[in-house]
Design an enzyme around this catalytic site. Sequence first.
Site, PDB file in Angstrom:
ATOM      1  N   GLY A 137     -68.620  58.088   6.460  1.00 56.81           N
ATOM      2  CA  GLY A 137     -68.061  57.105   7.383  1.00 56.81           C
ATOM      3  C   GLY A 137     -69.133  56.110   7.786  1.00 56.81           C
ATOM      4  N   ARG A 192     -72.314  55.689  13.556  1.00 55.01           N
ATOM      5  CA  ARG A 192     -71.757  56.076  14.857  1.00 55.01           C
ATOM      6  C   ARG A 192     -70.256  56.349  14.800  1.00 55.01           C
ATOM      7  NH1 ARG A 192     -76.003  57.590  15.572  1.00 55.01           N
ATOM      8  NH2 ARG A 192     -77.698  56.527  16.590  1.00 55.01           N
ATOM      9  N   GLY A 215     -69.094  59.368  14.182  1.00 55.71           N
ATOM     10  CA  GLY A 215     -68.882  60.753  14.584  1.00 55.71           C
ATOM     11  C   GLY A 215     -69.106  61.762  13.468  1.00 55.71           C
ATOM     12  N   LYS A 216     -69.717  61.326  12.373  1.00 56.88           N
ATOM     13  CA  LYS A 216     -69.924  62.194  11.205  1.00 56.88           C
ATOM     14  C   LYS A 216     -70.731  63.437  11.551  1.00 56.88           C
ATOM     15  CE  LYS A 216     -72.187  59.076   9.013  1.00 56.88           C
ATOM     16  NZ  LYS A 216     -72.260  58.033  10.023  1.00 56.88           N
ATOM     17  N   THR A 227     -83.144  65.386   6.487  1.00 59.45           N
ATOM     18  CA  THR A 227     -83.776  64.761   5.332  1.00 59.45           C
ATOM     19  C   THR A 227     -84.600  63.525   5.678  1.00 59.45           C
ATOM     20  OG1 THR A 227     -81.840  63.387   4.910  1.00 59.45           O
ATOM     21  CG2 THR A 227     -81.907  65.558   3.834  1.00 59.45           C
ATOM     22  N   HIS A 275     -82.499  65.098  19.256  1.00 59.12           N
ATOM     23  CA  HIS A 275     -81.398  65.705  18.493  1.00 59.12           C
ATOM     24  C   HIS A 275     -81.574  67.219  18.387  1.00 59.12           C
ATOM     25  CE1 HIS A 275     -79.084  62.235  17.096  1.00 59.12           C
ATOM     26  NE2 HIS A 275     -80.226  61.585  17.029  1.00 59.12           N
ATOM     27  N   ARG A 322     -79.001  70.087  19.974  1.00 66.51           N
ATOM     28  CA  ARG A 322     -78.346  71.127  19.183  1.00 66.51           C
ATOM     29  C   ARG A 322     -78.545  72.493  19.805  1.00 66.51           C
ATOM     30  NH1 ARG A 322     -79.957  67.844  14.968  1.00 66.51           N
ATOM     31  NH2 ARG A 322     -81.842  69.029  14.570  1.00 66.51           N
ATOM     32  N   GLU A 336     -86.764  70.823   8.080  1.00 62.44           N
ATOM     33  CA  GLU A 336     -87.095  69.433   7.751  1.00 62.44           C
ATOM     34  C   GLU A 336     -87.502  69.384   6.281  1.00 62.44           C
ATOM     35  OE1 GLU A 336     -87.153  66.919  10.170  1.00 62.44           O
ATOM     36  OE2 GLU A 336     -86.580  68.316  11.762  1.00 62.44           O
TER      37      GLU A 336
END
Length: 169
Positions: free
Chosen positions: A9, A12, A14-15, A35, A50, A54, A62
């Site tokens: 998509g 932003r 929402g993926k 990645t 981020h 989570r 990473e």
Amino acid sequence: MKRIIFITGGQRSGKTSYAEQLALSLAEHPVYLATAHVWDEEFRQRIVRHQQNRGPRWVNVEEERVLSRHDFNGRVVVVDCLTLWCTNFFFDSNSEVEPALQALKAEFDRLITQDATFLFVSNEIGLGGVSENQLQRRFTDLLGWINQYVARSADEVYLMVSGIPVRIK
């Protein structure tokens, strides 16, 4: 258990949120395979935010290029994202599409031999028209072709539109 889910998509759309929610519904401790290459301090701070958002249920890995070097057998893995992963190969190949595409396909094929559930997140950057910038056109081609390659291998494909997942396959 092997399963491939492709989520694509716009920016932003929402993926990643959708991929994370889906992964948490499938596993108690899913893997977040990032990645991205860290280009600067602002980007590094974004990554830290981020990871904190989570929380402790996630195993963070990473890896900028050789995703298959990690053992994901029996795991649920969010690969976020193909766009940044492609960027790494694109710059490694001096912005030449064909060698980058072949390297990406080979590495993707090695990764998906593992008995795992993979949720690949990517961008549909080609929806916005043709760029007047040659470098951007090359990268758009590369990402479009790897997206097609991954989607063909996927068991499920979703297009995110304004936070709503639309099942394509």
